[in-house]
Design an enzyme around this catalytic site. Structure first.
Site, mmCIF file in Angstrom:
data_model
loop_
_atom_site.group_PDB
_atom_site.id
_atom_site.type_symbol
_atom_site.label_atom_id
_atom_site.label_comp_id
_atom_site.label_asym_id
_atom_site.label_seq_id
_atom_site.Cartn_x
_atom_site.Cartn_y
_atom_site.Cartn_z
ATOM 1 N N ASP A 78 0.823 -1.204 0.000
ATOM 2 C CA ASP A 78 0.000 0.000 0.000
ATOM 3 C C ASP A 78 0.862 1.261 0.000
ATOM 4 O O ASP A 78 0.484 2.277 -0.589
ATOM 5 C CB ASP A 78 -0.925 0.004 1.216
ATOM 6 C CG ASP A 78 -2.134 -0.897 1.024
ATOM 7 O OD1 ASP A 78 -2.384 -1.324 -0.124
ATOM 8 O OD2 ASP A 78 -2.828 -1.187 2.014
ATOM 9 N N ASN A 152 -5.259 8.652 1.922
ATOM 10 C CA ASN A 152 -5.712 7.986 3.149
ATOM 11 C C ASN A 152 -6.115 8.963 4.235
ATOM 12 O O ASN A 152 -7.256 9.012 4.652
ATOM 13 C CB ASN A 152 -4.620 7.058 3.679
ATOM 14 C CG ASN A 152 -4.660 5.680 3.060
ATOM 15 O OD1 ASN A 152 -5.603 5.337 2.356
ATOM 16 N ND2 ASN A 152 -3.639 4.888 3.310
ATOM 17 N N ARG A 163 5.256 14.633 25.684
ATOM 18 C CA ARG A 163 4.246 15.647 25.969
ATOM 19 C C ARG A 163 3.050 15.461 25.051
ATOM 20 O O ARG A 163 3.174 15.023 23.909
ATOM 21 C CB ARG A 163 4.827 17.050 25.744
ATOM 22 C CG ARG A 163 6.011 17.419 26.636
ATOM 23 C CD ARG A 163 5.554 17.733 28.047
ATOM 24 N NE ARG A 163 4.705 18.906 28.081
ATOM 25 C CZ ARG A 163 5.161 20.156 28.174
ATOM 26 N NH1 ARG A 163 6.480 20.389 28.190
ATOM 27 N NH2 ARG A 163 4.333 21.167 28.240
ATOM 28 N N TYR A 195 -4.559 4.276 9.137
ATOM 29 C CA TYR A 195 -4.222 4.890 10.419
ATOM 30 C C TYR A 195 -5.464 5.107 11.281
ATOM 31 O O TYR A 195 -5.468 4.850 12.492
ATOM 32 C CB TYR A 195 -3.508 6.221 10.146
ATOM 33 C CG TYR A 195 -2.801 6.847 11.318
ATOM 34 C CD1 TYR A 195 -2.867 6.317 12.602
ATOM 35 C CD2 TYR A 195 -2.045 8.004 11.138
ATOM 36 C CE1 TYR A 195 -2.205 6.907 13.666
ATOM 37 C CE2 TYR A 195 -1.374 8.606 12.189
ATOM 38 C CZ TYR A 195 -1.467 8.061 13.450
ATOM 39 O OH TYR A 195 -0.813 8.655 14.493
#
Length: 339
Positions: A78, A152, A163, A195
């Site tokens: 991909d 995507n 942090r 994701y």
């Protein structure tokens, strides 16, 4: 006129190198002209040598404009397809992926179907599917400081590992929530299984016209994935409370630093990505195959004949609560009298 086909390969992988040589040779044998990027040609000559030099391959852009090619064959995973989509974005070139990686959600075929893939191209046995892309604009101090795009997702992430980054999310000009988090992912339906999926977002069928926003590890009571209209404007602002910077990633390939006070606006792009499709496999089946999902016990829908033999018994309308209570009391009284 000679038909021309662009070959894009992950030349850092031996299996992709071998596949590129095979595809170029077979296209040439079929009377088509293979076209490759100049750097990919140089890599293949270094890796393969004489076996590749005997194949007449044209240099993309210098000898053959990318826009003149009829399809691009992408050999890799991909990530290779995302790279290819970036390279041919202005050429409106459909891409056919041959998966040499792991999941390969965007690919049309697997490494065992390499010969078949070449034949599909030779016979023009494919359809072109449009996939929604994202337009990404970045602002700071009332100034436009950058732009990009994504197939995507566009993700805003913290720049410092130890942090959190303080963000405000916004939909269509209205603030929705503020929280400290590891980041926020804004994705297309295509990117919903990438994701955004890993961050806990929903799986969205590619045919669905929608945009997705998914917070990553947010410290907030309301930090749920949002599915919004495809014409909505999703925005994220980096707060200046702790002077923490953010980082913008588009498809995990293009990066930009976001100083405190930055604003990122994401909308549907006017330029979709074109994918060459052969298989008409339902997306649900692709999910099962790619994620190896268990389907034991599934019986499937009834055949048409069985549907036509439906019985004549009809369900009655629901009783009111009072009728149900009365029936229960009557039944109890009868049982008490029988005891």
């Amino acid at each position: 006129m000679t038909r021309e086909v662009l070959i894009l390969a992950h030349t850092g992988r031996r299996d992709a190198v071998d596949a590129a040589v095979t595809v170029a040779a077979k296209l040439h044998q079929a009377g088509l002209r293979p076209v490759m990027l100049e750097r990919d040609i140089a890599d293949l000559k270094t890796s393969v040598g004489a076996a590749f030099e005997e194949i007449p391959v044209a240099v993309a852009e210098r000898e053959v404009p990318t826009s003149r090619c009829e399809v691009g064959m992408v050999l890799g995973g991909d990530g290779s397809i995302l790279r290819a989509a970036d390279l041919v974005r202005s050429a409106e070139l459909p891409l056919m992926g041959v998966n040499l990686g792991h999941v390969g959600f965007l690919a049309e075929s697997e490494r065992t179907q390499l010969d078949e893939s070449v034949q599909w191209v030779v016979e023009q046995n494919y359809t072109v599917e449009q996939r929604m892309a994202l337009d990404v604009q970045v602002w700071h101090a009332q100034q436009h400081i950058g732009s990009s795009w994504a197939l995507n997702e566009a993700s805003i992430e913290k720049a410092v590992r130890e942090r959190m980054v303080e963000l405000v999310i916004e939909i269509d000009g209205a603030p929705v929530s503020t929280f400290g988090c590891d980041g926020v992912v804004m994705a297309t339906p295509t990117g919903s299984t990438a994701y955004a999926f890993s961050a806990g977002g929903p799986v969205v069928w590619p045919e669905v016209q929608a945009l997705v926003m998914v917070p990553i590890s947010a410290h907030a009571l309301f930090a749920r994935p949002l599915v919004v209209d495809p014409d909505s404007i999703m925005a994220v602002e980096v707060l200046q409370r702790d002077e923490e910077e953010g980082v913008l990633w588009c498809d995990g390939r293009r990066m930009m630093t976001l100083p405190p006070g930055s604003r990122v606006e994401v909308t549907r792009s006017d330029t979709p990505v074109l994918l060459a499709r052969v298989h008409q496999t339902p997306f649900s089946q692709r999910l099962v195959d790619k994620f190896n999902l268990p389907t034991t016990g599934w019986r499937g829908p009834l055949e048409k004949g069985a549907r036509d033999r439906r019985g004549s018994v009809e369900m009655k309308p629901s009783e009111s609560l009072e009728q149900a209570a009365s029936a229960t009391e009557s039944s109890s009284a009868v049982q008490d009298g029988q005891q």
